[in-house]
Design an enzyme around this catalytic site. Sequence first.
Site, PDB file in Angstrom:
ATOM      1  N   HIS A 140     -37.812  11.658  -5.638  1.00 59.78           N
ATOM      2  CA  HIS A 140     -37.259  10.641  -4.725  1.00 59.78           C
ATOM      3  C   HIS A 140     -38.133   9.392  -4.653  1.00 59.78           C
ATOM      4  O   HIS A 140     -37.668   8.343  -4.182  1.00 59.78           O
ATOM      5  CB  HIS A 140     -37.116  11.200  -3.306  1.00 59.78           C
ATOM      6  CG  HIS A 140     -36.057  12.235  -3.158  1.00 59.78           C
ATOM      7  ND1 HIS A 140     -34.776  12.067  -3.627  1.00 59.78           N
ATOM      8  CD2 HIS A 140     -36.089  13.463  -2.582  1.00 59.78           C
ATOM      9  CE1 HIS A 140     -34.058  13.141  -3.349  1.00 59.78           C
ATOM     10  NE2 HIS A 140     -34.834  14.015  -2.723  1.00 59.78           N
ATOM     11  N   HIS A 179     -30.580  17.414  -4.123  1.00 61.98           N
ATOM     12  CA  HIS A 179     -30.563  16.019  -3.699  1.00 61.98           C
ATOM     13  C   HIS A 179     -30.668  15.105  -4.919  1.00 61.98           C
ATOM     14  O   HIS A 179     -31.353  15.427  -5.890  1.00 61.98           O
ATOM     15  CB  HIS A 179     -31.721  15.740  -2.739  1.00 61.98           C
ATOM     16  CG  HIS A 179     -31.791  16.696  -1.591  1.00 61.98           C
ATOM     17  ND1 HIS A 179     -32.744  17.691  -1.507  1.00 61.98           N
ATOM     18  CD2 HIS A 179     -30.996  16.829  -0.503  1.00 61.98           C
ATOM     19  CE1 HIS A 179     -32.538  18.392  -0.403  1.00 61.98           C
ATOM     20  NE2 HIS A 179     -31.475  17.899   0.219  1.00 61.98           N
ATOM     21  N   ASP A 265     -33.386  24.026  -4.376  1.00 60.11           N
ATOM     22  CA  ASP A 265     -32.641  23.884  -3.132  1.00 60.11           C
ATOM     23  C   ASP A 265     -31.120  23.915  -3.282  1.00 60.11           C
ATOM     24  O   ASP A 265     -30.419  23.854  -2.254  1.00 60.11           O
ATOM     25  CB  ASP A 265     -33.080  22.633  -2.351  1.00 60.11           C
ATOM     26  CG  ASP A 265     -33.368  21.442  -3.222  1.00 60.11           C
ATOM     27  OD1 ASP A 265     -32.966  21.451  -4.403  1.00 60.11           O
ATOM     28  OD2 ASP A 265     -33.987  20.482  -2.733  1.00 60.11           O
TER      29      ASP A 265
END
Length: 375
Positions: A140, A179, A265
């Site tokens: 990220h 994500h 995740d």
Amino acid sequence: MSKTGFIYDESYFWHDTGNGALHLPPGGWVQSYVHSENPETKRRFKNLLERSGLLSQLQLISPRVASRDEVELFHSPSYIDKVKELSETTGGDAGEFAIVGPGSYEIALLATGGAITAVDAVMERQVKNVYALTRPPGHHAEAEKGKGFCLFNHIAIAAKYAKQKYNLERILILDWDVHHGNGTEEAFYDDSSTLFISMHQEYNYPKKSGIAEHSGRGEGKGYNVNIPLPAGTGNAGYMHAFKKIVEPIVDQFKPELILISAGQDPSLYDPLGRMMVTAKGFYRFAEFMMELAERHCEGQLVVIHEGGYSAPYVPFCSLSIVEAMSGIKTAVEDPFISGLGVPSDKLFSNQEEAIQRVINHQSKFWESLNCRSEI
């Protein structure tokens, strides 16, 4: 050369994100708990790897510290200075949910160095593939800003390093974290020599990020592939995307090195995702990518650990990946699935439709580049 390498360092577990609840600091109505990005998910994975007997069959490789010049392959000097200052003084947030604790700067440098060390190990034929258990995560982190628990973008820096040192013309980065890999996308958005594919839960994190229409810019148009998947997607849905999108595009691109941002995740037990992937699913992901690596780059594959916040379940998902990479099956069985009845291996129509939308959007770019299109 036949062995799988494994990289970790005790200091990775010492990165201190402080108290919190999920990703929020305590205060107001939020009672102090434990931050989602804490050492336990990764320490427990290392422990299970050792307890299973697999760790002793891997080639342990010590990471080195990344240099300032190497980190500047992606990050701005002012941002690096900010992380360093926070690490040496008060600590704090380096951007958005990107906590810097005491000594985090040095730990992050060693984590980036772990990714670089992994690249050197496969490119110099010390091992065939490598799993790097680095922390804090990285995908990220943007050039000017930390984000989503990430300080330095290890995989982006490692890819730029590999291109510079080994004169590579085609690198694939695949990100299966739940994500979107926004920082890695930013690093290569106008770059046709790096194919970036992100498979993630739609409408998760970051906000307004990772949509299929974001396909690259300029020379990079078509080389950025976002695959947003609906909540509830399990093993079957992901494998459908691997076969219908990832494989044909990678076969056209023919990478010389494959790097994977491995966030566990998307698992059905993760508190920060809503997917239904099991440990068996992660084994299949790794196995599939190994087949592509064998086909295109002599098996040279680097896997870099990213997210995954279920402390009990991440170790089993990550162990399955290393089992696939090494070809060594341990006696460990997934204790969390028996009798659960979750339809992880069923492909649902909404998942097919989401994948078809990506195919419809992305195929026009590959056709316009005069590439053989099979999607």
